[in-house]
Design a protein around this motif. Structure first.
Motif, mmCIF file in Angstrom:
data_model
loop_
_atom_site.group_PDB
_atom_site.id
_atom_site.type_symbol
_atom_site.label_atom_id
_atom_site.label_comp_id
_atom_site.label_asym_id
_atom_site.label_seq_id
_atom_site.Cartn_x
_atom_site.Cartn_y
_atom_site.Cartn_z
ATOM 1 N N LYS A 18 -1.119 10.543 2.883
ATOM 2 C CA LYS A 18 -0.124 11.611 2.758
ATOM 3 C C LYS A 18 -0.445 12.820 3.626
ATOM 4 O O LYS A 18 0.424 13.613 3.929
ATOM 5 C CB LYS A 18 0.049 12.014 1.297
ATOM 6 C CG LYS A 18 -1.164 12.618 0.657
ATOM 7 C CD LYS A 18 -0.874 12.970 -0.791
ATOM 8 C CE LYS A 18 -2.092 13.524 -1.476
ATOM 9 N NZ LYS A 18 -1.828 13.862 -2.861
ATOM 10 N N TYR A 19 -1.712 12.993 4.032
ATOM 11 C CA TYR A 19 -2.084 14.122 4.890
ATOM 12 C C TYR A 19 -2.082 13.754 6.370
ATOM 13 O O TYR A 19 -2.446 14.557 7.217
ATOM 14 C CB TYR A 19 -3.453 14.657 4.489
ATOM 15 C CG TYR A 19 -3.480 15.143 3.071
ATOM 16 C CD1 TYR A 19 -2.746 16.266 2.685
ATOM 17 C CD2 TYR A 19 -4.201 14.471 2.100
ATOM 18 C CE1 TYR A 19 -2.745 16.713 1.377
ATOM 19 C CE2 TYR A 19 -4.214 14.908 0.789
ATOM 20 C CZ TYR A 19 -3.485 16.027 0.438
ATOM 21 O OH TYR A 19 -3.487 16.463 -0.863
ATOM 22 N N ASP A 20 -1.691 12.517 6.691
ATOM 23 C CA ASP A 20 -1.645 12.030 8.074
ATOM 24 C C ASP A 20 -0.206 11.847 8.537
ATOM 25 O O ASP A 20 0.133 10.837 9.147
ATOM 26 C CB ASP A 20 -2.385 10.695 8.181
ATOM 27 C CG ASP A 20 -3.843 10.790 7.814
ATOM 28 O OD1 ASP A 20 -4.456 11.823 8.143
ATOM 29 O OD2 ASP A 20 -4.368 9.837 7.228
ATOM 30 N N SER A 21 0.650 12.814 8.274
ATOM 31 C CA SER A 21 2.078 12.657 8.584
ATOM 32 C C SER A 21 2.355 12.542 10.075
ATOM 33 O O SER A 21 3.387 12.008 10.467
ATOM 34 C CB SER A 21 2.871 13.828 8.002
ATOM 35 O OG SER A 21 2.423 15.046 8.562
ATOM 36 N N ASN A 22 1.446 13.004 10.932
ATOM 37 C CA ASN A 22 1.666 12.921 12.372
ATOM 38 C C ASN A 22 1.169 11.602 12.968
ATOM 39 O O ASN A 22 1.348 11.359 14.147
ATOM 40 C CB ASN A 22 0.982 14.091 13.088
ATOM 41 C CG ASN A 22 -0.513 14.095 12.891
ATOM 42 O OD1 ASN A 22 -1.016 13.557 11.909
ATOM 43 N ND2 ASN A 22 -1.227 14.703 13.809
ATOM 44 N N VAL A 23 0.582 10.742 12.156
ATOM 45 C CA VAL A 23 0.073 9.457 12.629
ATOM 46 C C VAL A 23 1.167 8.409 12.475
ATOM 47 O O VAL A 23 1.665 8.183 11.372
ATOM 48 C CB VAL A 23 -1.175 9.032 11.814
ATOM 49 C CG1 VAL A 23 -1.652 7.667 12.252
ATOM 50 C CG2 VAL A 23 -2.278 10.067 11.972
ATOM 51 N N PRO A 24 1.572 7.774 13.582
ATOM 52 C CA PRO A 24 2.650 6.783 13.479
ATOM 53 C C PRO A 24 2.216 5.506 12.768
ATOM 54 O O PRO A 24 1.111 5.015 12.986
ATOM 55 C CB PRO A 24 3.012 6.496 14.935
ATOM 56 C CG PRO A 24 1.832 6.900 15.728
ATOM 57 C CD PRO A 24 1.125 7.963 14.954
ATOM 58 N N ARG A 25 3.096 5.010 11.919
ATOM 59 C CA ARG A 25 2.882 3.707 11.285
ATOM 60 C C ARG A 25 3.192 2.639 12.326
ATOM 61 O O ARG A 25 3.970 2.853 13.233
ATOM 62 C CB ARG A 25 3.839 3.523 10.113
ATOM 63 C CG ARG A 25 3.593 4.451 8.973
ATOM 64 C CD ARG A 25 4.639 4.228 7.873
ATOM 65 N NE ARG A 25 4.425 5.169 6.801
ATOM 66 C CZ ARG A 25 3.635 4.937 5.757
ATOM 67 N NH1 ARG A 25 3.015 3.781 5.656
ATOM 68 N NH2 ARG A 25 3.468 5.852 4.832
ATOM 69 N N GLY A 26 2.585 1.481 12.152
ATOM 70 C CA GLY A 26 2.895 0.387 13.053
ATOM 71 C C GLY A 26 1.688 -0.480 13.328
ATOM 72 O O GLY A 26 0.682 -0.429 12.620
ATOM 73 N N THR A 27 1.791 -1.271 14.389
ATOM 74 C CA THR A 27 0.764 -2.240 14.731
ATOM 75 C C THR A 27 -0.260 -1.629 15.677
ATOM 76 O O THR A 27 0.090 -1.038 16.690
ATOM 77 C CB THR A 27 1.401 -3.486 15.366
ATOM 78 O OG1 THR A 27 2.387 -4.008 14.471
ATOM 79 C CG2 THR A 27 0.362 -4.557 15.627
#
Length: 70
Positions: A18-27
């Protein structure tokens, strides 16, 4: 110490906290297994879409899509 759950070269899916909102989800691709004496192992990974590298904890990862072979 527990062994790492993922191997170098393996594709993994990252689920940021929740504190990593700038990290993109994905592969991501595992580049390096990092030494760690804590319970949550760490990895250096590269985002497959833009090549950005980051260090993540094993608890943020799950197995990614299987490679496609013809």
């Amino acid at each position: 110490m527990q062994p790492h759950g993922f191997a170098v070269g393996q594709s993994v899916e990252l689920s940021p906290g929740k504190y990593d909102s700038n990290v993109p989800r994905g592969t991501y691709t595992v580049l390096r297994l990092l030494p760690n004496d804590g319970a949550d192992r760490e990895y250096r990974v590269r985002f497959q879409q833009d090549g950005h590298e980051r260090v993540v904890r094993e608890s943020q990862l799950r197995s990614g899509p299987a490679p496609f072979f013809r």
